[in-house]
Motif scaffolding. Sequence first.
Motif, PDB file in Angstrom:
ATOM      1  N   LEU A 191       2.691   2.614  -7.332  1.00 37.98           N
ATOM      2  CA  LEU A 191       1.267   2.501  -7.013  1.00 37.98           C
ATOM      3  C   LEU A 191       0.989   1.246  -6.203  1.00 37.98           C
ATOM      4  N   ARG A 192       1.637   0.161  -6.557  1.00 32.27           N
ATOM      5  CA  ARG A 192       1.452  -1.085  -5.818  1.00 32.27           C
ATOM      6  C   ARG A 192       1.939  -0.944  -4.376  1.00 32.27           C
ATOM      7  N   GLU A 193       3.031  -0.244  -4.200  1.00 27.50           N
ATOM      8  CA  GLU A 193       3.537  -0.052  -2.848  1.00 27.50           C
ATOM      9  C   GLU A 193       2.608   0.864  -2.053  1.00 27.50           C
ATOM     10  N   VAL A 194       1.989   1.822  -2.723  1.00 27.98           N
ATOM     11  CA  VAL A 194       1.017   2.692  -2.056  1.00 27.98           C
ATOM     12  C   VAL A 194      -0.155   1.867  -1.545  1.00 27.98           C
ATOM     13  N   TYR A 195      -0.658   0.955  -2.373  1.00 25.20           N
ATOM     14  CA  TYR A 195      -1.775   0.109  -1.949  1.00 25.20           C
ATOM     15  C   TYR A 195      -1.352  -0.852  -0.837  1.00 25.20           C
ATOM     16  N   HIS A 196      -0.138  -1.380  -0.942  1.00 24.04           N
ATOM     17  CA  HIS A 196       0.384  -2.269   0.095  1.00 24.04           C
ATOM     18  C   HIS A 196       0.372  -1.545   1.444  1.00 24.04           C
ATOM     19  N   ARG A 197       0.897  -0.337   1.469  1.00 20.48           N
ATOM     20  CA  ARG A 197       0.923   0.431   2.717  1.00 20.48           C
ATOM     21  C   ARG A 197      -0.481   0.815   3.172  1.00 20.48           C
ATOM     22  N   ALA A 198      -1.354   1.098   2.213  1.00 19.25           N
ATOM     23  CA  ALA A 198      -2.721   1.472   2.572  1.00 19.25           C
ATOM     24  C   ALA A 198      -3.421   0.313   3.285  1.00 19.25           C
ATOM     25  N   VAL A 199      -3.262  -0.905   2.758  1.00 20.09           N
ATOM     26  CA  VAL A 199      -3.890  -2.073   3.377  1.00 20.09           C
ATOM     27  C   VAL A 199      -3.399  -2.246   4.805  1.00 20.09           C
ATOM     28  N   VAL A 200      -2.092  -2.145   5.007  1.00 16.39           N
ATOM     29  CA  VAL A 200      -1.530  -2.293   6.352  1.00 16.39           C
ATOM     30  C   VAL A 200      -2.031  -1.177   7.268  1.00 16.39           C
ATOM     31  N   SER A 201      -2.085   0.051   6.755  1.00 25.29           N
ATOM     32  CA  SER A 201      -2.508   1.170   7.594  1.00 25.29           C
ATOM     33  C   SER A 201      -3.972   1.044   8.004  1.00 25.29           C
ATOM     34  N   TRP A 202      -4.826   0.509   7.130  1.00 24.31           N
ATOM     35  CA  TRP A 202      -6.231   0.302   7.494  1.00 24.31           C
ATOM     36  C   TRP A 202      -6.366  -0.680   8.660  1.00 24.31           C
TER      37      TRP A 202
END
Length: 461
Positions: A191-202
Motif C-alpha cells: 500500500l505504501r508503494e502504491v501511494y509512493h507511485r501515486a504521488v509521483v504520477s500526479w
Amino acid sequence: MENKDTDEVEKLKTKFISAWHNVKYSWVLKSKTYFSRNSPVFLLGKCYHFKAEDAESPLESSSSNETLDGDLITGNVEAFRMDFASRVWLTYREEFPALRGSALTSDCGWGCTLRSGQMMLAQGLLLHFLGRDWTWSEALNLQPLDTESWTSSAARKLVASFEASLQGERPPGTDPLPLSQGRAQEADVHLREVYHRAVVSWLGDSPTAQLGVHRLVEHGRSSGKQAGDWYGPAVVAHILRKAVEEATDPELRGITVYVAQDCTVYCADVIDSHGERNQRPDAGTHAGNRAVIILIPVRLGGEKTNPEYFNFVKGILSLEYCVGIIGGKPKQAYYFVGFQDDSLIYMDPHYCQSFVDVSTSDFSLESYHCPSPKKMPFSKMDPSCTIGFYSRSVQDFEKISEELAKVLRPSAKEKYPAFTFMKGHGQDYDLPGPPALERKEKPFLAESRRAGATAGDFVLL
C-alpha cells in the motif's frame, strides 16, 4: 537486430543531448559536497549526526543511535542518505508532450521554480499519505550521478555505458530486500508503494497528470504567466493552490492548500480549509477532516537576505511539520530541505532528464529520487521565498501556530517577524483579496548562465 541497434543509437543520442542541456542550463558538475562530522544535520525536522565511532568507515552504520534533547532523532550517514534520497526529486524534463499554446516540449531554462514547488507539494503529500518516517526501500540502491565535468572522459563513460547495454550488461547493485514477513505487513508495504507511485504520477509531465507541469502552466495563465516565463515563489504558491483545488483524483480530496496573504496567516481561514466550511460537495468521507498544506510567501530582506533571518530559517527547517522552502539564488530556484551550520541543504531542479511516462503501472522511479544532497551558504540565499507547512487537523494547526510563535519572535536587530498569525478571517480585515503577484520576469533562456552545483557524493570532514 538492426532495429535494436537503431534503438540503442537513439538512446545514446538522447544521453548526449541531455548532457548538453545540463551544461547549457547550469548543471556543471563538481566533485563533492562536504559535510562536517562534528555538527548536526537537520533534514525536514529530523536531526542526524555523522560522528561515527569507526572513523575509518564513515558511511557505515554507527553502533549507537542516541537521542538529542529528547525529541530530536539522531542517526548515522546511511540513515540520513536514505531519508534524503526518499524525498521526491522533480527536475527539468525534455521530450514531454507539448505545452498547450506553444511548441515547448521541455521546461529547461525556465521551470525551476515550478519544479521546486512540485517538490514541496510532493513532500506534503508524502506526509499526508505515508508519514514522516517513511523511506523508500530502494533509496540506497540509487546510482550516484556523474561527478566529473562534461569533458571527453565523461563522453567516454557514456559510450562505455552504451556498449555495455548492447552486451546485455547491467550495473552492479545490491540484492532486492527480503519480502516482509506476514501478510499484513506485506500488504502494508504494498500500500505504501502504491501511494509512493501515486504521488509521483500526479506530478508527471503529461496533460493528464493532476499536479504536473502542464496543469501548473495552465493555472499560471490566470496570473499572466505563459510557458517559458519565469515563475516567482509567491506565484507558484497560488498556482499550487489552484492545482490541488481543481484536482479530480478522489485521493486528493482529503487535502487542500492555503496561501497566506501579505505575510499573514489568518487562523479562521485555515480552520475553514480543514473542512468545517466551504466543503467541496464530492469530499465524501473526508468531509470536515481535510489536511492543509500552508504556504507562506515571504521576503527576508531587501536586495539580499538579512542575516538576522538565518536563525529563523534554521528554526523553520527544524520543525517536523515543515515541508521545506521554495527559494534559491537570484534567478535560480532550489528546494531547501535542511541545513548544517551556515549552509542550506537543497534539492536542485536544474538537471535535464528524459520524459517518463507515469501512466504505466511499472514506470521507473529512479529518476524521481536524488542520491546526493547539495549545500549552499545562507549568505547566497535570495530573500524571496515561500515557506511550507503540513497540518493534518485543526488540532495540529493549533499546535503548529503555538510552536511557530516561538520561532517567529524577532531578534533585537530585526524588529519585525517574517510572518504573523492573526485570529479571524482575512475578510474581517477588509483585505481586497490575494495580493498582486510578482511582476513578469524574463525567462532563463534569455539570460547568461552561471555555473551551478550538482548532485555528486558528499564527503565528511
